[in-house]
Design a protein around this motif. Structure first.
Motif, PDB file in Angstrom:
ATOM      1  N   GLN A 116       0.987  -1.131   0.055  1.00 37.17           N
ATOM      2  CA  GLN A 116       0.069   0.037  -0.052  1.00 37.17           C
ATOM      3  C   GLN A 116       0.922   1.288  -0.157  1.00 37.17           C
ATOM      4  OE1 GLN A 116      -2.585   0.346   3.464  1.00 37.17           O
ATOM      5  NE2 GLN A 116      -4.159   1.348   1.932  1.00 37.17           N
ATOM      6  N   GLN A 133      -3.317   5.412  -1.304  1.00 35.86           N
ATOM      7  CA  GLN A 133      -3.824   4.302  -2.356  1.00 35.86           C
ATOM      8  C   GLN A 133      -4.316   3.067  -1.646  1.00 35.86           C
ATOM      9  OE1 GLN A 133      -0.946   3.783  -5.659  1.00 35.86           O
ATOM     10  NE2 GLN A 133      -0.043   5.453  -5.510  1.00 35.86           N
ATOM     11  N   GLY A 134      -4.889   2.446  -2.406  1.00 37.26           N
ATOM     12  CA  GLY A 134      -5.471   0.936  -2.189  1.00 37.26           C
ATOM     13  C   GLY A 134      -4.412   0.034  -2.114  1.00 37.26           C
ATOM     14  N   LEU A 135      -4.832  -1.399  -1.864  1.00 39.60           N
ATOM     15  CA  LEU A 135      -3.995  -2.269  -2.022  1.00 39.60           C
ATOM     16  C   LEU A 135      -3.518  -2.751  -3.200  1.00 39.60           C
ATOM     17  CD1 LEU A 135      -5.592  -4.263   0.926  1.00 39.60           C
ATOM     18  CD2 LEU A 135      -3.329  -2.814   1.277  1.00 39.60           C
ATOM     19  N   GLN A 156     -14.053   3.864  -6.249  1.00 42.61           N
ATOM     20  CA  GLN A 156     -14.791   4.167  -4.938  1.00 42.61           C
ATOM     21  C   GLN A 156     -15.050   5.397  -4.948  1.00 42.61           C
ATOM     22  OE1 GLN A 156     -12.244   1.435  -2.172  1.00 42.61           O
ATOM     23  NE2 GLN A 156     -14.098   1.969  -1.050  1.00 42.61           N
ATOM     24  N   ARG A 170     -13.965   9.949  -2.463  1.00 37.31           N
ATOM     25  CA  ARG A 170     -12.705   9.518  -1.914  1.00 37.31           C
ATOM     26  C   ARG A 170     -12.535  10.096  -0.377  1.00 37.31           C
ATOM     27  NH1 ARG A 170      -8.387   8.354  -5.118  1.00 37.31           N
ATOM     28  NH2 ARG A 170      -7.539   8.014  -2.936  1.00 37.31           N
ATOM     29  N   GLN A 226     -10.242  -0.037   7.306  1.00 40.26           N
ATOM     30  CA  GLN A 226      -8.962   0.201   7.870  1.00 40.26           C
ATOM     31  C   GLN A 226      -8.603   1.272   8.899  1.00 40.26           C
ATOM     32  OE1 GLN A 226      -5.948   0.997   4.782  1.00 40.26           O
ATOM     33  NE2 GLN A 226      -4.166  -0.039   5.832  1.00 40.26           N
ATOM     34  N   LEU A 260     -12.236   0.090   2.415  1.00 36.87           N
ATOM     35  CA  LEU A 260     -11.681  -0.416   1.240  1.00 36.87           C
ATOM     36  C   LEU A 260     -12.902  -1.234   0.358  1.00 36.87           C
ATOM     37  CD1 LEU A 260      -8.261  -1.182   2.136  1.00 36.87           C
ATOM     38  CD2 LEU A 260      -8.954   0.624   0.651  1.00 36.87           C
ATOM     39  N   PHE A 304      -8.221  -4.155  -5.204  1.00 40.69           N
ATOM     40  CA  PHE A 304      -8.864  -3.318  -4.335  1.00 40.69           C
ATOM     41  C   PHE A 304      -8.856  -1.691  -4.975  1.00 40.69           C
ATOM     42  CE2 PHE A 304      -8.903  -5.003  -0.058  1.00 40.69           C
ATOM     43  CZ  PHE A 304      -8.357  -6.202  -0.212  1.00 40.69           C
ATOM     44  N   GLY A 305      -9.990  -1.011  -4.269  1.00 41.43           N
ATOM     45  CA  GLY A 305     -10.032   0.360  -4.877  1.00 41.43           C
ATOM     46  C   GLY A 305      -9.245   1.232  -3.897  1.00 41.43           C
ATOM     47  N   PRO A 306      -9.249   2.438  -4.269  1.00 40.71           N
ATOM     48  CA  PRO A 306      -8.244   3.670  -3.589  1.00 40.71           C
ATOM     49  C   PRO A 306      -9.069   3.443  -2.023  1.00 40.71           C
ATOM     50  CG  PRO A 306      -9.628   4.693  -5.174  1.00 40.71           C
ATOM     51  CD  PRO A 306      -9.948   3.317  -5.135  1.00 40.71           C
ATOM     52  N   GLY A 307     -10.045   3.269  -1.815  1.00 40.90           N
ATOM     53  CA  GLY A 307     -10.765   3.573  -0.389  1.00 40.90           C
ATOM     54  C   GLY A 307     -11.417   4.869  -0.313  1.00 40.90           C
TER      55      GLY A 307
END
Lengths: 113, 113
Positions: free
Chosen positions: A38, A42-44, B6, B9, B37, B91, B104-107
């Motif tokens: 990560q 940013q995402g994973l 997503q 943001r 998270q 996420l 995964f998206g950026p969250g």
């Protein structure tokens, strides 16, 4: 219950040095294992995964990991780190019929110039 | 391939207000996952859907949290009466089939004042 332990919260290495990030897991059955990275805000991103077979798996950007059933470990390695590798690295597992990832708390890698 | 999207943001809510978070999975992916998270708890699984059906919501708080997937192109996570302890990065991830890796998206960073 399954769990993942990353014993090092923070690792600092010099650019060009080799790297090992440790991951230990607990599971009654052999899990599927993953390393994610990560970057800030940013995402994973998936680095590599182990499902079965050869215990050494190759990932992106020169990363590799070795699965050890006897040690319940899945350590991440890189021969020569670059400053851009600075990020948080997460080890994770999936077991059984569930598809939910169980994560360790992560290791923050800082690469010094 | 735009990846997992997503929105928003960032979201700031007042205590007691409702928050709705949106996730658009990668086109063609049949499974959608939600994780939370935080610094203290790390990455925690909340819930997931397969072919729009809820499969496992074992990580969802029993009150105030709900998730839906009304069609294959988006999923929502709704938090009613938000509390400061709900502040986290949420996420979303999707995978191509039941056993595939999760992207995964950026969250969405939720801040509850």
């Amino acid at each position: 219950a399954q769990s993942v332990t990353q014993p090092d919260a923070r690792v600092t290495v010099s650019e060009g040095a080799s790297l090992q990030l440790r991951c230990k897991y607990s599971s009654s059955v052999t899990p599927y294992l993953f390393w994610y990275v990560q970057y800030p805000r940013q995402g994973l991103q998936l680095l590599l995964k182990y499902y079965s077979g050869d215990p050494v798996v190759q990932g992106v950007n020169g990363f590799e990991a070795e699965f050890s059933k006897s040690n319940s470990s899945f350590h991440l390695r890189k021969a020569s780190v670059h400053w851009s590798d600075s990020a948080v690295y997460f080890c994770a597992l999936i077991t059984g019929n569930t598809r939910k990832l169980i994560f360790g708390l992560g290791t923050t890698l800082q690469v010094q110039p | 391939n735009a990846g997992v999207i997503q929105t928003p943001r960032h979201k700031v809510t007042g205590k007691g207000q409702e928050a709705t978070l949106w996730c658009e999975p990668i086109s063609g992916h049949s499974a959608v996952f939600w994780y939370r998270q935080t610094i203290v708890q790390g990455l925690e699984f909340l819930t997931y859907f397969r072919n729009q059906a809820p499969i496992d919501d074992s990580g969802m708080p029993k009150e105030r949290f709900s998730a839906q997937m009304p069609n294959q192109s988006h999923s929502t996570l709704k938090i009613q009466s938000t509390q400061p302890q709900d502040s986290a990065v949420y996420l979303c991830a999707s995978s191509a089939d039941y056993y595939a890796e999760q992207f995964f998206g950026p969250g969405t960073r939720l801040t509850v004042l």
